[in-house]
Design a protein around this motif. Structure first.
Motif, mmCIF file in Angstrom:
data_model
loop_
_atom_site.group_PDB
_atom_site.id
_atom_site.type_symbol
_atom_site.label_atom_id
_atom_site.label_comp_id
_atom_site.label_asym_id
_atom_site.label_seq_id
_atom_site.Cartn_x
_atom_site.Cartn_y
_atom_site.Cartn_z
ATOM 1 N N VAL A 5 0.841 -1.194 0.000
ATOM 2 C CA VAL A 5 0.000 0.000 0.000
ATOM 3 C C VAL A 5 0.875 1.242 0.000
ATOM 4 O O VAL A 5 1.888 1.304 0.691
ATOM 5 C CB VAL A 5 -0.920 0.015 1.246
ATOM 6 N N ALA A 6 0.468 2.245 -0.766
ATOM 7 C CA ALA A 6 1.095 3.567 -0.739
ATOM 8 C C ALA A 6 0.000 4.603 -0.568
ATOM 9 O O ALA A 6 -1.013 4.567 -1.262
ATOM 10 C CB ALA A 6 1.870 3.828 -2.031
ATOM 11 N N GLU A 40 5.457 -2.113 -8.090
ATOM 12 C CA GLU A 40 5.601 -0.909 -7.268
ATOM 13 C C GLU A 40 6.384 0.153 -8.033
ATOM 14 O O GLU A 40 5.998 1.322 -8.051
ATOM 15 C CB GLU A 40 6.346 -1.213 -5.961
ATOM 16 N N GLU A 41 7.479 -0.261 -8.636
ATOM 17 C CA GLU A 41 8.339 0.667 -9.385
ATOM 18 C C GLU A 41 7.594 1.274 -10.577
ATOM 19 O O GLU A 41 7.639 2.481 -10.789
ATOM 20 C CB GLU A 41 9.608 -0.036 -9.881
ATOM 21 N N ASN A 92 4.386 0.391 1.411
ATOM 22 C CA ASN A 92 4.491 -0.358 2.654
ATOM 23 C C ASN A 92 3.838 -1.709 2.439
ATOM 24 O O ASN A 92 2.637 -1.786 2.174
ATOM 25 C CB ASN A 92 3.781 0.383 3.795
ATOM 26 N N ARG A 93 4.640 -2.749 2.530
ATOM 27 C CA ARG A 93 4.118 -4.090 2.316
ATOM 28 C C ARG A 93 3.463 -4.620 3.573
ATOM 29 O O ARG A 93 3.907 -4.325 4.683
ATOM 30 C CB ARG A 93 5.232 -5.007 1.853
ATOM 31 N N GLY A 152 8.924 -1.888 1.403
ATOM 32 C CA GLY A 152 8.519 -1.608 0.027
ATOM 33 C C GLY A 152 9.514 -0.653 -0.625
ATOM 34 O O GLY A 152 10.488 -0.232 -0.013
ATOM 35 N N THR A 153 9.257 -0.292 -1.864
ATOM 36 C CA THR A 153 10.136 0.612 -2.601
ATOM 37 C C THR A 153 9.640 2.053 -2.468
ATOM 38 O O THR A 153 8.520 2.296 -2.041
ATOM 39 C CB THR A 153 10.197 0.230 -4.090
ATOM 40 N N VAL A 154 10.495 2.993 -2.849
ATOM 41 C CA VAL A 154 10.159 4.415 -2.821
ATOM 42 C C VAL A 154 10.559 5.027 -4.156
ATOM 43 O O VAL A 154 11.659 4.780 -4.658
ATOM 44 C CB VAL A 154 10.895 5.146 -1.677
ATOM 45 N N GLN A 155 9.661 5.828 -4.719
ATOM 46 C CA GLN A 155 9.944 6.535 -5.967
ATOM 47 C C GLN A 155 9.739 8.031 -5.723
ATOM 48 O O GLN A 155 8.743 8.427 -5.138
ATOM 49 C CB GLN A 155 9.018 6.066 -7.092
#
Length: 122
Positions: A4-5, A70-71, A91-92, A98-101
């Motif tokens: 979730v983002a 996610e990316e 956030n998994r 999770g990843t951040v962009q």
């Protein structure tokens, strides 16, 4: 896997509609009012919902596809919101990070544009 983002923005509906409109050229997607979805043809699905101060993205995918999806979604959204300094932090629901962009600078945006031109020439 679920990830979730929640992306802070006072223009959540606009960004949700833009993201779905852009990505649905290549995958299934729809935006209706305050919510929508992106369907990555069996590899994963993102449910989007616009609130007054945030756009919520809920990704469900196979574990092997989570980081890649996610990316893909995050980069597109952070690029659309680059002038607003937007970033997308996933956030998994598992214990994994999770990843951040983003946020992307003007120089980053120029590099994206140059890379796109190079791909189109190839």
């Amino acid at each position: 896997m679920e990830s979730v983002a929640v992306v802070a923005t006072d223009r959540a509906e606009r960004y949700g509609k833009q993201l779905v409109g852009h990505m649905s050229r290549k995958i299934s997607g729809e935006w209706t009012g305050q919510s929508g979805y992106l369907d990555f043809n069996g590899r994963g699905r993102v449910e989007l919902s616009a609130g007054a101060d945030a756009l919520k993205l809920e990704l469900t995918s196979d574990d092997s596809e989570t980081e890649r999806l996610e990316e893909i979604v995050g980069v597109h959204l952070a690029r659309f919101g680059s002038k607003d300094g937007m970033s997308v932090a996933w956030n998994r629901k598992s214990s994994e990070a999770g990843t951040v962009q983003g946020p992307y600078s003007e120089e980053d945006m120029k590099a994206f544009a140059e890379a796109r031109k190079a791909r189109q020439k190839a």
